[in-house]
Write an enzyme that holds these catalytic residues in place. Structure first.
Site, PDB file in Angstrom:
ATOM      1  N   ASP A 240     -13.079 -25.109  44.627  1.00  0.00           N
ATOM      2  CA  ASP A 240     -12.575 -26.239  44.976  1.00  0.00           C
ATOM      3  C   ASP A 240     -11.077 -26.616  45.166  1.00  0.00           C
ATOM      4  O   ASP A 240     -10.510 -25.986  44.159  1.00  0.00           O
ATOM      5  CB  ASP A 240     -13.307 -27.413  44.235  1.00  0.00           C
ATOM      6  CG  ASP A 240     -12.943 -28.685  45.033  1.00  0.00           C
ATOM      7  OD1 ASP A 240     -13.703 -29.092  45.956  1.00  0.00           O
ATOM      8  OD2 ASP A 240     -12.021 -29.526  44.423  1.00  0.00           O
ATOM      9  N   ARG A 268     -11.481 -14.476  53.373  1.00  0.00           N
ATOM     10  CA  ARG A 268     -12.214 -13.799  54.318  1.00  0.00           C
ATOM     11  C   ARG A 268     -11.818 -12.094  54.097  1.00  0.00           C
ATOM     12  O   ARG A 268     -12.451 -11.304  54.129  1.00  0.00           O
ATOM     13  CB  ARG A 268     -11.994 -13.980  55.850  1.00  0.00           C
ATOM     14  CG  ARG A 268     -12.844 -13.540  56.552  1.00  0.00           C
ATOM     15  CD  ARG A 268     -12.683 -14.158  58.086  1.00  0.00           C
ATOM     16  NE  ARG A 268     -11.323 -13.968  58.702  1.00  0.00           N
ATOM     17  CZ  ARG A 268     -10.616 -14.923  58.747  1.00  0.00           C
ATOM     18  NH1 ARG A 268     -10.820 -16.273  58.461  1.00  0.00           N
ATOM     19  NH2 ARG A 268      -9.357 -14.627  59.423  1.00  0.00           N
ATOM     20  N   GLU A 284     -13.620 -29.227  51.435  1.00  0.00           N
ATOM     21  CA  GLU A 284     -12.826 -28.160  50.686  1.00  0.00           C
ATOM     22  C   GLU A 284     -13.119 -27.045  49.898  1.00  0.00           C
ATOM     23  O   GLU A 284     -12.483 -26.491  49.004  1.00  0.00           O
ATOM     24  CB  GLU A 284     -11.698 -28.855  49.959  1.00  0.00           C
ATOM     25  CG  GLU A 284     -11.958 -29.573  48.648  1.00  0.00           C
ATOM     26  CD  GLU A 284     -12.450 -30.831  48.913  1.00  0.00           C
ATOM     27  OE1 GLU A 284     -12.334 -31.743  47.923  1.00  0.00           O
ATOM     28  OE2 GLU A 284     -13.027 -31.370  49.977  1.00  0.00           O
TER      29      GLU A 284
END
Length: 373
Positions: A240, A268, A284
């Protein structure tokens, strides 16, 4: 020419990697239906042959292969009750079916009536290679292997007239079967490209480029069953962004989107290994699923991500440098069969809540006794 062959091989490999679940379900469904059809045909033809040809060897052949297909049907039915299907096991079962069918056709084409040409072999060698989804090289190898074996046995055991007919008919059928196998694979690859494009758009979060919540839920459920089956560890890491609401209120939602895009791009690129799955969980929040041997290093991965993002420098429109920090909650366990896969997610979420309550910019690890921060 070689470039086209290389591209074809690469696309075939990609098809099996990205459409593996579809291949498993399609092959397993086809296997059940094809095997039941084989049982019915063997029973009917066995009864017909026993009364028409009066050949004990032919009747015995039908009986043996009926029993073998019956055993395969029993195993398939038992295997189908499992919650998790192994790609390798399903492919082996399909290959076993192909070998059983072609062995039966080979036997009845050679041994009972050696002075008569084979009727069924040419038909089946054209059809059998198109039923299941195998790599093209496997299909070619199996068809070629049975064709060579048929020609050798036919030459050694049948009359010259029968062999002349068998040679011409089976070789022609073998060539046609290879052409059909290639054309069918071309169609499957085109279908696979469309399917992969649609799937990618349905499982990808547009803003961050990570997997979306839907794909996260599906992957967690599947990998939980796999880890329970293999008795391997599974880790879930919840991430978070600290004070993100205040960030949006101060710098605007476009800046917030850019911040999410930047963090999503980093994660990613970080989660490129096979056993690390990253997704935007919502708002988020970003979630990682780490499975297998890599789950042992989940704490290391969490620390590396937190440290890397803490070094990010986000610049607002006023060229102000903004430091970004994250809080992480993590749960690690060996799943048990029958457990709810959502429990580990709840545990990671509880650990994240503790990290936020304890001052943010830290990692908390869930345990049944307490949450270590």
């Amino acid at each position: 020419m070689f470039h086209k062959i290389r591209n074809f091989i690469d696309e075939s490999t990609k098809y099996f990697l990205e459409c593996r679940e579809n291949v498993i379900l399609d092959n397993l469904s086809l296997l059940k239906k094809a095997n039941y059809c084989a049982l019915v045909v063997l029973l009917l033809y066995g009864c017909f042959g026993a009364f028409s040809f009066r050949s004990s060897s032919l009747t015995f052949t039908y009986l043996v292969f009926f029993v073998l297909h019956g055993m395969l049907a029993f195993f398939i039915r038992h295997y189908n009750r499992r919650q998790y299907f192994s790609f390798r096991m399903v492919q082996r079962l399909c290959m076993l079916f192909v070998i059983l069918v072609m062995s039966f056709i080979l036997v009845i084409s050679i041994f009972p009536f050696r002075d008569r040409p084979a009727i069924f072999f040419s038909i089946f060698i054209m059809a059998i290679g198109q039923i299941f989804i195998f790599p093209l090289w496997e299909t070619i190898a199996v068809l070629t292997g049975f064709e060579m074996l048929f020609l050798i046995l036919s030459f050694c055991m049948k009359t010259l007239e029968s062999f002349a007919y068998d040679w011409f008919g089976s070789v022609t059928a073998w060539i046609i079967s290879l052409i059909l196998a290639y054309l069918v694979w071309e169609i499957r690859l085109r279908e696979g490209r469309i399917r992969m494009a649609l799937r990618k758009s349905s499982i990808t979060d547009e803003l961050t480029g990570l997997n979306n919540r839907r794909s996260f839920d599906e992957h967690l459920k599947d990998i939980f069953l796999i880890c329970a089956e293999k008795r391997e560890k599974l880790a879930v890491i919840m991430i978070d962004i600290d004070d993100f609401k205040q960030f949006n209120d101060t710098y605007g939602h476009p800046a917030g989107d850019e911040c999410l895009r930047m963090i999503g791009s980093f994660i990613r690129d970080y989660a490129t290994e096979e056993d690390i799955f990253a997704a935007r969980y919502g708002g988020e929040e970003i979630a990682l699923i780490v499975s297998g041997q890599k789950a042992e290093k989940a704490v290391k991965y969490a620390n590396e991500i937190a440290e890397a993002i803490s070094r990010f420098s986000f610049h607002s429109e006023e060229k102000e440098s903004i430091r970004i920090t994250i809080s992480l909650g993590m749960a690690v366990k060996i799943p048990e069969n029958g457990q709810d896969h959502l429990n580990i997610l709840k545990e990671a979420d509880l650990a994240l809540y503790r990290a936020k309550k304890s001052g943010k910019n830290r990692i908390s690890i869930y345990s049944e006794k307490k949450i270590d921060t």
